[in-house]
Design a protein around this motif. Structure first.
Motif, PDB file in Angstrom:
ATOM      1  N   TYR A  50       0.757  -6.220   8.940  1.00 24.30           N
ATOM      2  CA  TYR A  50       0.986  -7.653   9.125  1.00 24.30           C
ATOM      3  C   TYR A  50       2.279  -7.901   9.910  1.00 24.30           C
ATOM      4  CZ  TYR A  50       1.796 -12.566   7.978  1.00 24.30           C
ATOM      5  OH  TYR A  50       2.026 -13.919   8.057  1.00 24.30           O
ATOM      6  N   GLN A  51       3.362  -7.223   9.504  1.00 24.06           N
ATOM      7  CA  GLN A  51       4.664  -7.418  10.154  1.00 24.06           C
ATOM      8  C   GLN A  51       4.638  -6.967  11.612  1.00 24.06           C
ATOM      9  OE1 GLN A  51       7.054  -5.211   7.393  1.00 24.06           O
ATOM     10  NE2 GLN A  51       7.354  -6.961   6.007  1.00 24.06           N
ATOM     11  N   GLN A  89       1.046  -4.615   4.489  1.00 21.90           N
ATOM     12  CA  GLN A  89       2.279  -5.350   4.775  1.00 21.90           C
ATOM     13  C   GLN A  89       2.883  -4.901   6.102  1.00 21.90           C
ATOM     14  OE1 GLN A  89       5.681  -4.676   2.117  1.00 21.90           O
ATOM     15  NE2 GLN A  89       5.941  -6.882   1.969  1.00 21.90           N
ATOM     16  N   GLN A 109       2.808  -9.548  13.721  1.00 21.67           N
ATOM     17  CA  GLN A 109       3.526 -10.818  13.843  1.00 21.67           C
ATOM     18  C   GLN A 109       4.577 -10.803  14.953  1.00 21.67           C
ATOM     19  OE1 GLN A 109       2.744 -13.782  12.262  1.00 21.67           O
ATOM     20  NE2 GLN A 109       0.996 -12.465  11.792  1.00 21.67           N
ATOM     21  N   SER A 116       2.072 -13.121   1.428  1.00 17.49           N
ATOM     22  CA  SER A 116       2.369 -13.259  -0.007  1.00 17.49           C
ATOM     23  C   SER A 116       1.565 -12.215  -0.782  1.00 17.49           C
ATOM     24  CB  SER A 116       1.999 -14.669  -0.490  1.00 17.49           C
ATOM     25  OG  SER A 116       0.609 -14.870  -0.367  1.00 17.49           O
ATOM     26  N   HIS A 131      -2.720 -15.568   9.141  1.00 12.32           N
ATOM     27  CA  HIS A 131      -2.023 -16.438   8.185  1.00 12.32           C
ATOM     28  C   HIS A 131      -0.532 -16.501   8.525  1.00 12.32           C
ATOM     29  CE1 HIS A 131      -5.740 -15.807   5.916  1.00 12.32           C
ATOM     30  NE2 HIS A 131      -5.411 -16.858   5.199  1.00 12.32           N
ATOM     31  N   ARG A 132       0.039 -17.655   8.314  1.00 11.13           N
ATOM     32  CA  ARG A 132       1.444 -17.856   8.709  1.00 11.13           C
ATOM     33  C   ARG A 132       2.428 -17.125   7.796  1.00 11.13           C
ATOM     34  NH1 ARG A 132       2.028 -24.215  10.538  1.00 11.13           N
ATOM     35  NH2 ARG A 132       0.550 -24.121  12.282  1.00 11.13           N
ATOM     36  N   GLN A 133       2.089 -17.048   6.528  1.00 13.59           N
ATOM     37  CA  GLN A 133       3.024 -16.438   5.576  1.00 13.59           C
ATOM     38  C   GLN A 133       2.347 -15.325   4.791  1.00 13.59           C
ATOM     39  OE1 GLN A 133       4.621 -19.614   3.171  1.00 13.59           O
ATOM     40  NE2 GLN A 133       6.281 -20.018   4.615  1.00 13.59           N
TER      41      GLN A 133
END
Length: 395
Positions: free
Chosen positions: A12-13, A9, A16, A67, A63-65
């Motif tokens: 990923y952040q 996570q 982004q 989850s 990936h855009r989101q």
């Protein structure tokens, strides 16, 4: 959420962030942190940071989101990759190198799996020494081990930026590591830089259509060499009784072809250039030959490099041209003949197409179809059809 998912996570952040979305951005801003996180994540699975495994993480952050399902999916994918990698038969480093040479595997995959960093020198050893020069895998592995033991990776990169590197203290220190391929690597870097410097922008790369001109009867006065550009012929272009200045830039191979076409004197200059280890900045042909060199036995197709003014491409007003093609007299005459035939064919087609317009006017005046075709010279059915189609194309 377990530690692995938290790490994923966080990774990923970080990726982004706007400045880190591209590879170049990751390298410039926070790249070291991203690479460290990639290494930590893959290490938890017992995976090396080779390209094929890092790609799993890059696909993940694309990936855009974010989850829970996406985190579960990438975790399973990494576990499956680790299972295949760790349960695969053990292969020695020598065997891996030999297999890589046969398959031409990417150095970005191979080096991390061998336990070596992806560095300019290590990539050179794989792609150039092992793949292109077919050096035995044992010798390449020996060089990799010496570089790893001496931890010379960063030092070699630093030495790349030194102009006279052979006189530098760092060079002498690195020679003590007994790196047999170090000089090859450093010279290769300089050759690549020279090639990049000599490459000019072309119409194809820039996106404009050049205005080609065919020139001959050039009185060459000087040949100019520039370490950052292609050589140039400087002289005067003869057109009737008029002489105009002209400079033509061309690659070295083309220069030799042009010189050889100029007869004995040109061959003499070409031979001199081939023997010279270092070219003089300028060769004054009047001094070397006692006269200018006349190029009248070939034709040069040249163009001016254009630049953008607003939304339009324009040519500079100077007399500097780039060489596009060399044509012999025979090739030029053949090309001219073909152009002349094409022009005459086009004139015939224009006449045939125009005849249909005359036919239509006759019909409007009430003249019969047969008589109108006869007056327009279109009584032949095939000719009439051709005229009809040509008239439609013109409209």
């Amino acid at each position: 959420m377990d530690k692995l998912k938290l790490k994923l996570q966080e990774y990923y952040q970080l990726c982004q962030q706007t400045e880190l979305r591209t590879k170049a951005g990751r390298e410039e801003a926070g790249g070291a942190v991203v690479l460290e996180m990639e290494n930590d994540i893959l290490l938890q699975f017992g995976l090396p940071t080779s390209k094929r495994f890092v790609q799993i993480l890059h696909d993940f952050v694309s990936h855009r989101q974010l989850s829970d399902q996406l985190l579960d999916y990438v975790s399973k994918k990494l576990r499956a990759a680790a299972r295949r990698y760790l349960l695969a038969p053990v292969v020695s480093d020598i065997d891996q190198l030999q297999q890589a040479a046969e398959q031409k595997r990417s150095p970005y995959d191979l080096l991390p799996e061998l336990g070596y960093p992806v560095n300019d020198f290590s990539i050179f050893l794989i792609s150039e020494i092992l793949y292109r020069r077919n050096m035995p895998a044992e010798e390449v592995l020996d060089e990799l081990k010496k570089a790893q033991q001496g931890d010379v990776w960063d030092d070699l990169l630093s030495l790349n930026n030194v102009v006279n590197y052979t006189h530098h203290e760092l060079y002498n220190r690195l020679r003590m590591q007994d790196l047999r391929m170090m000089d090859d690597y450093l010279q290769s870097v300089r050759r690549q830089e020279k090639v990049k410097a000599s490459k000019k922008e072309t119409p194809d790369t820039e996106g404009y259509t050049p205005n080609y001109r065919m020139v001959s009867k050039i009185l060459v006065e000087d040949i100019v060499f520039d370490e950052h550009a292609n050589p140039s012929l400087i002289g005067k272009l003869k057109a009737g009784s008029r002489l105009s200045k002209i400079t033509i830039s061309m690659e070295m191979a083309a220069l030799h072809m042009v010189l050889v076409s100029a007869g004995e004197k040109g061959v003499q200059i070409s031979a001199f250039l081939k023997k010279s280890k270092q070219h003089p900045p300028v060769i004054d042909l009047r001094t070397e030959l006692g006269d200018v060199l006349t190029l009248d036995n070939c034709y040069l197709e040249v163009y001016k490099p254009q630049y953008k003014r607003g939304q339009q491409w324009v040519e500079p007003r100077d007399s500097v041209f780039y060489l596009h093609k060399i044509l012999s007299k025979k090739e030029f005459e053949k090309k001219s003949k073909a152009e002349d035939v094409r022009q005459k064919i086009q004139e015939c087609l224009d006449l045939i197409g125009g005849s249909y317009g005359y036919y239509q006017r006759m019909r409007k005046l009430g003249i019969t179809d047969e008589e109108a075709k006869l007056r327009a010279g279109l009584q032949d059915e095939l000719l009439f059809k051709l005229s009809t189609f040509l008239h439609k194309l013109k409209d």
